[in-house]
Structure formats: structure tokens, C-alpha cells
Design a protein around this motif. Structure first.
Motif, mmCIF file in Angstrom:
data_model
loop_
_atom_site.group_PDB
_atom_site.id
_atom_site.type_symbol
_atom_site.label_atom_id
_atom_site.label_comp_id
_atom_site.label_asym_id
_atom_site.label_seq_id
_atom_site.Cartn_x
_atom_site.Cartn_y
_atom_site.Cartn_z
ATOM 1 N N SER A 180 0.525 3.982 1.573
ATOM 2 C CA SER A 180 0.741 4.526 2.910
ATOM 3 C C SER A 180 1.899 3.804 3.610
ATOM 4 N N HIS A 181 1.993 2.492 3.406
ATOM 5 C CA HIS A 181 3.106 1.726 3.989
ATOM 6 C C HIS A 181 4.428 2.134 3.350
ATOM 7 N N ARG A 213 0.848 -1.199 0.000
ATOM 8 C CA ARG A 213 0.000 0.000 0.000
ATOM 9 C C ARG A 213 0.874 1.236 0.000
ATOM 10 N N THR A 234 -2.814 11.390 -1.446
ATOM 11 C CA THR A 234 -1.466 10.846 -1.257
ATOM 12 C C THR A 234 -0.431 11.959 -1.267
ATOM 13 N N SER A 291 4.399 14.059 5.664
ATOM 14 C CA SER A 291 5.556 13.233 6.017
ATOM 15 C C SER A 291 6.848 14.032 5.910
ATOM 16 N N ALA A 297 -0.469 13.547 2.034
ATOM 17 C CA ALA A 297 0.184 12.678 3.018
ATOM 18 C C ALA A 297 1.699 12.789 2.917
#
Length: 425
Positions: A166-167, A164, A305, A312, A308
Motif C-alpha cells: 500500500s505504501h 508494504r 491489491t 489509484s 487498489a
């Protein structure tokens, strides 16, 4: 005395290969299967509970048959997950995803249990196991089965995350944070800051074309001490080198300036076809930015994404730059290197995303808010770098024909946050 930095670098490289854990656990399984025969010499037969004849052999055959299928299945699923991580994120992140210890451990357990069962079946066929040896082998088989069940439960959790996006983002963030913290704790890897090598130094050219992945500053210090010399690093980690580019400058007595010495100096530099994150936090930021760029492409169109990734980037830079330099870290007074510019990380991390986000209003707004958070929490100098970036981004958006209402909103938000002149809270 072992070179800790080089050992750490080699260990991190080893972890990025899928084979090493299965190899170690398979060796342990072979030793356990063969070592069970030693129980006959140590354990009296009268101490043993009754064990049905053929039970151990049947159990081992069942394990050998089932574990081969499970091992093949787990490897095929991991291959698909790695391909998904490359497609959803970026191929540059695949090496870090492969290094995930939980997935490696699951494959290692399945492979080791298969090897254990095969070796056990063959060893039982030789007739070298007495009652105690068979009991020891049976106990080992039960332990291995319990180990497989626990590993399979954990593997289910791994499969729910690996592949994924996110991982992938979280994996790259962890690796980049570790590299950034290490760089802040040991500025310039312990070398002395200097703009140039000074007079009388000769260049030591690279012999290959590639990127510098690791510089063994400790080895350079030992070499310089032995030669009563000074070494200036011309190609820090991340730089592109080629046979016409100097790796370093060496100022040493003429008698010590021979080909053997130059070869030893070159061995302190690890050069590869691409950059690596172990000592190169900037490359980690570039990899994260690539994930966001792909998410903002018209074919993917996934602004969530990108947001995100922006979070990060800001999070790891705030946490990483908050580290305190280690006063007890070794200093290498015979090795120098140019000064680093951590403020340049702001442009590396956010400018590629900003170029792709000029038609994504929500992404641009989040970019401004995260840049504001970074400027408020990062060391001095980052505020100016953040404001310069905002000015370039908004000017580029205006030249690129961005929607005027969106542009006005971004400019107003930037002024409110104090990222443009004439604003502030």
C-alpha cells in the motif's frame, strides 16, 4: 539565468539516492563539534554553570557506541524494506521508495549523531576545549540526543509503512500525479506542436541506446535562438533511442550546423537505461499496472491489491487531468514536438490489468466502475478511449474462454454504465 527545469530534474534525481541526507547532516555535525571550541573566545567563564569534569567525554563515548549500532540497524532494516517493496510491488518502484524523505531523514540523524560523537571525542582529546567550549559541546550533545529520540519515534512510524504494498502504491501515485499535473500545466513542456520538422532539416542522431528521461526544452530554445534555427524534437520523454534513431531535427544555416552544435543539442537530452517518472507520467501508470499484474498472478492471487491499483490509476488521472494549463508558463517558439495523446494513457493504465483479470470477477467489475468514473470526469476524448478499451477487454475475455456467466455479467454491467453500445443510464 539558471535552467529551472534541469535543476528540478537533478534535484529529483538526487533525492532518489540514500546517501545525500546523511552526507549533509554529517558535515553539519562535524562543523558543530569543531565549532564548539569557538565558544571559549566569546563566552566569559563566570557566566557558565558548573560542569563535572569528564561528563562531556563520557556522554560522547556513550553516543558514539550506541549510534553506530543504531545506524547499522536502521540501514539493515531499510535494506530489507526496500527488498520487500520490490518483491511485493515491482522493482521499478524501489527507486521512488528509496526517495522517501522520512526514512532518509532518520538514517541521516543516526549517522550524523555518530559522526558528531566521534569528532567530539577526538577533538576533546586534543585539549583545545576550555570551559566554555566544553559547555557548548555538552549543549550540542544534549540537542543531538533529543533530535535522535524524536527521529527514532518517527522512524518507528516509517517502519510500520515502508515495504508494504500500500505504501509502494501511494508513493508511485504521488510521483505520477506530480508528473501528470506538470504535463497538463505546461503542455509539450512549452514547445510548439508540429507533426514534423519540415523541409531542409537534418537529423541529429543519438549516440547511446536507452530511453529519453528528460528533454531540456529551454536549452534547445536558447540554442535555436543563437543559431537562428528551428529544432524539432523527434524523441519525446519515454521514447527508446539508439544510434540509428534521431533525437531531433535541426534546421539551421550550414555554417552553424557543425559537430559542436550537434553535441550541444544532444546534451539537452538525458538518456538512461530505463524510463523515469519525473517527466514521464505514462511510465508511472505502467509501474502501477505492473504492481496489479503481479498481484493477479497465480502465485500471489491478491485481487484486493489489483483493485487498489485500479482506484489509484483512476484517482490520479482524474485529479491530474483536471489541472488548468498555466497561461504564464514560458513558450518556446523555436522548438516543436509532435502532439501528445493523453487518451492513450487509458490503455496504458488499465489494459494490462484487464488482461490478467479475466478470471477475477470482482476485479473486472471494479475496473468497469472506475473506467466509468474516469470517462465521466476526464476531458473529452477519454470517454471514447474508455469505451474502446471495454470492448477490447470483453472481446478478449470471450476469445480466452471466460466463464459465460461472468462474461454476461460484465457485459450487462458495461451496458448499464454506458460503456457498451445499447446501454446507458
Amino acid at each position: 539565468m539558471p535552467d529551472i527545469d534541469r535543476l528540478r530534474f537533478l534535484w529529483q534525481r538526487l533525492r532518489q539516492h540514500l546517501w545525500w541526507q546523511p552526507a549533509i547532516w554529517s558535515l553539519a555535525a562535524v562543523l558543530a563539534a569543531l565549532g564548539s571550541a569557538l565558544a571559549d573566545a566569546w563566552v566569559p567563564v563566570e557566566w557558565l554553570p558548573p560542569l563535572q569534569e569528564g561528563l562531556v567525554s563520557d556522554l560522547l563515548r556513550i553516543m558514539a557506541t550506541s549510534m553506530l549500532a543504531v545506524s547499522t540497524f536502521s540501514l539493515s532494516v531499510l535494506a530489507s524494506a526496500y527488498a520487500s517493496a520490490a518483491n511485493a510491488g515491482t522493482p521499478r518502484a524501489t527507486r521512488l521508495v528509496v526517495a522517501d524523505p522520512q526514512s532518509q531523514r532518520a538514517v541521516a540523524v543516526f549517522m550524523a549523531s555518530f559522526i558528531f560523537a566521534i569528532v567530539g571525542v577526538v577533538a576533546m582529546g586534543t585539549g583545545r576545549y576550555g570551559p566554555a567550549g566544553r559547555m557548548a559541546l555538552f549543549v550540542c550533545a544534549v540537542v543531538v540526543l533529543a533530535w535522535v529520540v524524536v527521529a527514532f519515534m518517527r522512524y518507528i512510524d516509517v517502519l510500520s509503512r515502508i515495504g508494504r504494498v500500500s505504501h509502494t502504491i501511494a508513493t508511485v501515485e504521488r510521483a505520477t500525479l506530480a508528473a501528470l499535473q506538470q504535463a497538463v500545466r505546461r503542455p509539450l513542456a512549452g514547445a510548439v506542436m508540429a507533426a514534423s520538422a519540415g523541409a531542409g532539416a537534418r537529423p541529429v542522431m543519438a549516440q547511446w541506446t536507452g530511453h529519453v528521461q528528460f528533454v531540456d526544452v529551454e536549452a534547445l530554445q536558447h540554442l535555436a535562438q543563437r543559431l537562428d534555427a528551428q529544432v524539432h524534437i523527434a524523441a519525446p520523454v519515454g521514447d527508446l533511442v539508439h544510434p540509428s534513431a534521431p533525437l531531433a531535427w535541426l534546421r539551421a544555416p550550414d555554417a552553424a550546423d557543425d559537430e559542436a552544435t550537434l553535441a550541444e543539442l544532444r546534451r539537452a537530452f538525458v538518456i538512461g537505461p530505463e524510463r523515469s517518472i519525473e517527466q514521464d507520467a505514462a511510465y508511472g501508470l505502467i509501474v502501477l499496472a505492473e504492481i496489479a499484474e503481479r498481484a493477479l498472478s497465480p502465485s500471489v492471487n491478491d485481487p484486493g491489491t489489483a483493485i487498489a491499483v485500479i482506484g489509484s490509476q483512476a484517482r490520479l488521472m482524474i485529479a491530474g487531468l483536471a489541472e488548468v494549463p498555466d497561461s504564464g508558463a514560458p513558450r518556446y517558439d523555436r522548438v516543436s514536438t509532435p502532439a501528445s495523446r493523453p487518451e492513450a494513457l487509458v490503455a496504458l493504465a488499465f489494459e494490462p490489468i484487464a488482461r490478467c483479470a479475466t478470471r477475477q470477477t470482482e476485479v473486472m467489475v471494479q475496473l468497469l466502475h472506475h473506467l466509468d468514473a474516469l470517462c465521466r470526469n476526464a476531458p473529452s476524448g477519454f470517454g471514447a478511449a474508455g469505451r474502446d478499451l471495454v470492448q477490447r477487454v470483453l472481446a478478449r475475455a470471450e476469445r480466452g474462454g471466460a466463464d459465460q456467466e461472468d462474461l454476461a455479467r460484465w457485459q450487462e454491467e458495461a451496458r448499464r454504465l454506458g460503456l457498451l453500445d445499447g446501454g446507458g443510464q
